[in-house]
Design a protein around this motif. Structure first.
Motif, PDB file in Angstrom:
ATOM      1  N   ASP A  68       0.841  -1.190   0.000  1.00 24.88           N
ATOM      2  CA  ASP A  68       0.000   0.000   0.000  1.00 24.88           C
ATOM      3  C   ASP A  68       0.880   1.245   0.000  1.00 24.88           C
ATOM      4  N   LEU A  69       0.358   2.333  -0.546  1.00 24.68           N
ATOM      5  CA  LEU A  69       0.994   3.642  -0.487  1.00 24.68           C
ATOM      6  C   LEU A  69       0.030   4.610   0.186  1.00 24.68           C
ATOM      7  N   TRP A  70       0.592   5.596   0.884  1.00 25.61           N
ATOM      8  CA  TRP A  70      -0.305   6.562   1.525  1.00 25.61           C
ATOM      9  C   TRP A  70       0.403   7.887   1.717  1.00 25.61           C
ATOM     10  N   TYR A  71      -0.370   8.874   2.102  1.00 21.37           N
ATOM     11  CA  TYR A  71       0.106  10.228   2.345  1.00 21.37           C
ATOM     12  C   TYR A  71       0.894  10.735   1.143  1.00 21.37           C
ATOM     13  N   THR A  72       0.390  10.436  -0.043  1.00 25.77           N
ATOM     14  CA  THR A  72       1.087  10.850  -1.258  1.00 25.77           C
ATOM     15  C   THR A  72       0.725  12.292  -1.600  1.00 25.77           C
ATOM     16  N   ARG A  73       1.742  13.062  -1.959  1.00 26.40           N
ATOM     17  CA  ARG A  73       1.567  14.471  -2.285  1.00 26.40           C
ATOM     18  C   ARG A  73       2.331  14.789  -3.569  1.00 26.40           C
ATOM     19  N   VAL A  74       1.727  15.587  -4.431  1.00 29.23           N
ATOM     20  CA  VAL A  74       2.318  15.910  -5.725  1.00 29.23           C
ATOM     21  C   VAL A  74       3.309  17.055  -5.559  1.00 29.23           C
ATOM     22  N   LEU A  75       4.548  16.833  -5.997  1.00 29.04           N
ATOM     23  CA  LEU A  75       5.590  17.846  -5.959  1.00 29.04           C
ATOM     24  C   LEU A  75       5.664  18.640  -7.262  1.00 29.04           C
ATOM     25  N   ASP A  76       5.463  17.955  -8.380  1.00 29.32           N
ATOM     26  CA  ASP A  76       5.541  18.580  -9.700  1.00 29.32           C
ATOM     27  C   ASP A  76       4.371  18.059 -10.533  1.00 29.32           C
ATOM     28  N   PRO A  77       3.291  18.839 -10.673  1.00 26.50           N
ATOM     29  CA  PRO A  77       2.109  18.348 -11.400  1.00 26.50           C
ATOM     30  C   PRO A  77       2.385  18.005 -12.854  1.00 26.50           C
ATOM     31  N   LYS A  78       3.238  18.772 -13.519  1.00 26.19           N
ATOM     32  CA  LYS A  78       3.492  18.534 -14.944  1.00 26.19           C
ATOM     33  C   LYS A  78       4.176  17.179 -15.164  1.00 26.19           C
ATOM     34  N   ALA A  79       5.213  16.896 -14.383  1.00 29.81           N
ATOM     35  CA  ALA A  79       5.902  15.608 -14.488  1.00 29.81           C
ATOM     36  C   ALA A  79       5.213  14.544 -13.663  1.00 29.81           C
ATOM     37  N   LEU A  80       4.268  14.951 -12.841  1.00 36.47           N
ATOM     38  CA  LEU A  80       3.582  14.111 -11.869  1.00 36.47           C
ATOM     39  C   LEU A  80       4.596  13.375 -10.991  1.00 36.47           C
ATOM     40  N   THR A  81       5.467  14.167 -10.394  1.00 33.32           N
ATOM     41  CA  THR A  81       6.403  13.655  -9.400  1.00 33.32           C
ATOM     42  C   THR A  81       5.716  13.689  -8.043  1.00 33.32           C
ATOM     43  N   VAL A  82       5.690  12.543  -7.384  1.00 33.73           N
ATOM     44  CA  VAL A  82       4.914  12.366  -6.165  1.00 33.73           C
ATOM     45  C   VAL A  82       5.828  11.866  -5.056  1.00 33.73           C
ATOM     46  N   THR A  83       5.611  12.356  -3.849  1.00 35.28           N
ATOM     47  CA  THR A  83       6.292  11.798  -2.692  1.00 35.28           C
ATOM     48  C   THR A  83       5.258  11.182  -1.770  1.00 35.28           C
ATOM     49  N   GLY A  84       5.671  10.130  -1.055  1.00 37.39           N
ATOM     50  CA  GLY A  84       4.755   9.449  -0.153  1.00 37.39           C
ATOM     51  C   GLY A  84       5.470   8.355   0.606  1.00 37.39           C
TER      52      GLY A  84
END
Length: 465
Positions: free
Chosen positions: A376-392
């Protein structure tokens, strides 16, 4: 009055108040939600409620305004119409007004399961009991819910529509020694939710997660179970296949480009499960191909974003679309073989004793040289919407896989990853054969996906930092 009669009455009130030159559309929805929650291995809450929302959009003298309310009495409807018309007169001109949906045939939606729509509390409680018993003494928590929605639409162009959706879902964890295992499933029928199967899966994961080791950050080959893949689909939907983001060139999506691995085919398909056959603009909904064999083929549009790019609405207008943009909410990642569509996980024979709960995931794990199995993944937040870079973060179970064998539980890891890059050509090493429908926090949103084997995932931190 019925939802259909209420919608038509609101439109007629606009005609009487603003004259024949006014444009108006009204959506009336009634939602019935029943929820059985459990914690510390016993039911602590059983609630049921029904809510009605009337949504009105008017376009008068070149100006547009939207209003909503929950009062369906004659006085309540008149007040909604009056304040929405007042708001329209105060709004700035709207030169991008896309017009109303003309009279349009509606697609046939799957028949609703009446037993699910009107399920009794003891039917949900029986599934909770089965989940708790199957956990074999481990502490458990979660919910079982049933819901239905009736929706009707009418506008001054003479278009009307009516629909209904029904859904059941269960989400639960089992815990031992501070370690959680999870199991989730959504379905059109409550009868398709087996609490014992889900409880056994969650408990097996929890037991297999004790005494985890810490691994260094880095790029790891991964097998994502459906719950983890659902986060990929959700973020791809909200930020990538969003018609407003696409029109404003803030999305990674490039129509006609081979942006994904050929193994990836994504379809937004509300009528393949619980979903209404039209959106809040009255536009019919159906299967929308988003990615076909790796090539990006579509994004979601409402009437306004479609007009901005010279296209047509795909039936994705919602209460959020004027500000955030229209996005898909019923994405299916097609499995490795087209004939393997089922409503739930394939069940392994015998007792579930490890973190791999089904043969579909086991087949992907067997192909991993050295990598991680992620629940499972959680608490994911988008850092760069254009590249859709996500941290979580990972959650509810991570295991080291060596030479196709699960060897050790691993402490949770933080990641920073561009989602499209993880699914790019050559990056998908395998797909499961059996899609599992994952519930979202709100209905009727769901994601249907098999497990997924990826060549690389960028983990940027561990429990030490």
């Amino acid at each position: 009055m019925t939802e259909r009669e209420l919608a038509e009455q609101v439109v007629e009130l606009v005609r009487r108040s603003a004259g024949p030159g006014a444009h108006a559309e009204a959506t009336v929805s009634r939602k019935d939600l029943a929820l059985t929650r459990f914690a510390n291995s016993f039911i602590h809450q059983n609630v049921a409620g029904s809510s009605v929302e009337v949504r009105l959009r008017v376009h008068v003298d070149g100006r547009t305004a939207t209003g909503s309310g929950s009062l369906t009495s004659p006085d309540g409807l008149r007040e909604l119409v009056e304040r929405t018309l007042v708001a329209a007169r105060l709004c700035p001109p709207d030169p991008a007004w896309p017009g109303l949906t003309p009279p349009t045939p509606m697609p046939s939606a799957p028949a609703a399961d009446e037993a699910t729509a009107y399920a009794e509390p003891d039917e949900r409680a029986a599934r909770v009991r089965a989940f708790v018993d199957a956990a074999g003494g481990l502490e458990t928590a979660g919910f079982c819910r049933t819901s239905q929605e009736f929706a009707a639409f009418a506008n001054t162009a003479g278009h009307t529509a009516y629909g209904r959706m029904v859904e059941a879902a269960m989400d639960g964890i089992a815990r031992t020694g501070g370690v959680d295992g999870v199991a989730r499933l959504a379905a059109d029928r409550l009868a398709d939710l087996d609490g014992a199967v889900l409880g056994a899966q969650a408990a097996a994961k929890a037991r297999a997660g004790v005494d985890p080791v810490e691994l260094p950050p880095g790029r790891y080959e991964v097998v994502f179970e459906p719950a983890a893949v659902a986060d990929l689909l959700q973020n791809l939907s909200y930020w990538g296949f969003n018609g407003k983001a696409y029109a404003e060139r803030k999305s990674f999506a490039e129509l006609g480009a081979a942006q994904f691995d050929p193994a990836v085919t994504l379809v937004d398909d509300p009528l393949a499960g619980s979903g209404l056959p039209f959106d809040i603009e009255g536009t019919p909904r159906g299967a929308l191909p988003l990615v076909t064999a790796g090539t990006t083929t579509g994004v979601a549009h409402d009437r306004r974003t479609a007009a901005a790019v010279g296209g047509t609405s795909t039936g994705h207008a919602s209460g959020e679309s004027p500000t955030f943009g229209p996005f898909p909410v019923n994405i299916r990642l097609l499995p490795a073989t087209a004939h393997a569509h089922t409503t739930g996980p394939e069940r392994a024979g015998g007792e579930v004793t490890g973190p791999v709960a089904d043969p579909d995931t086991a087949a992907l794990v067997a192909g991993v040289r050295r990598g991680l199995l992620v629940s499972d993944l959680w608490y994911t937040r988008v850092l760069d919407p254009k590249a859709l870079t996500v941290t979580g973060l990972t959650r509810n179970g991570v295991w080291l896989v060596e030479d196709g064998v699960v060897t050790r539980a691993v402490r949770n890891l933080r990641f920073t990853q561009a989602y499209p890059r993880a699914l790019a050509p050559g990056a998908v090493l395998g797909l499961g054969r059996v899609p599992v429908r994952q519930p979202a926090r709100t209905e009727p949103v769901w994601w249907s996906t098999p497990p997924l084997h990826l060549a690389s995932w960028n983990f940027t931190g561990n429990a030490s930092g």
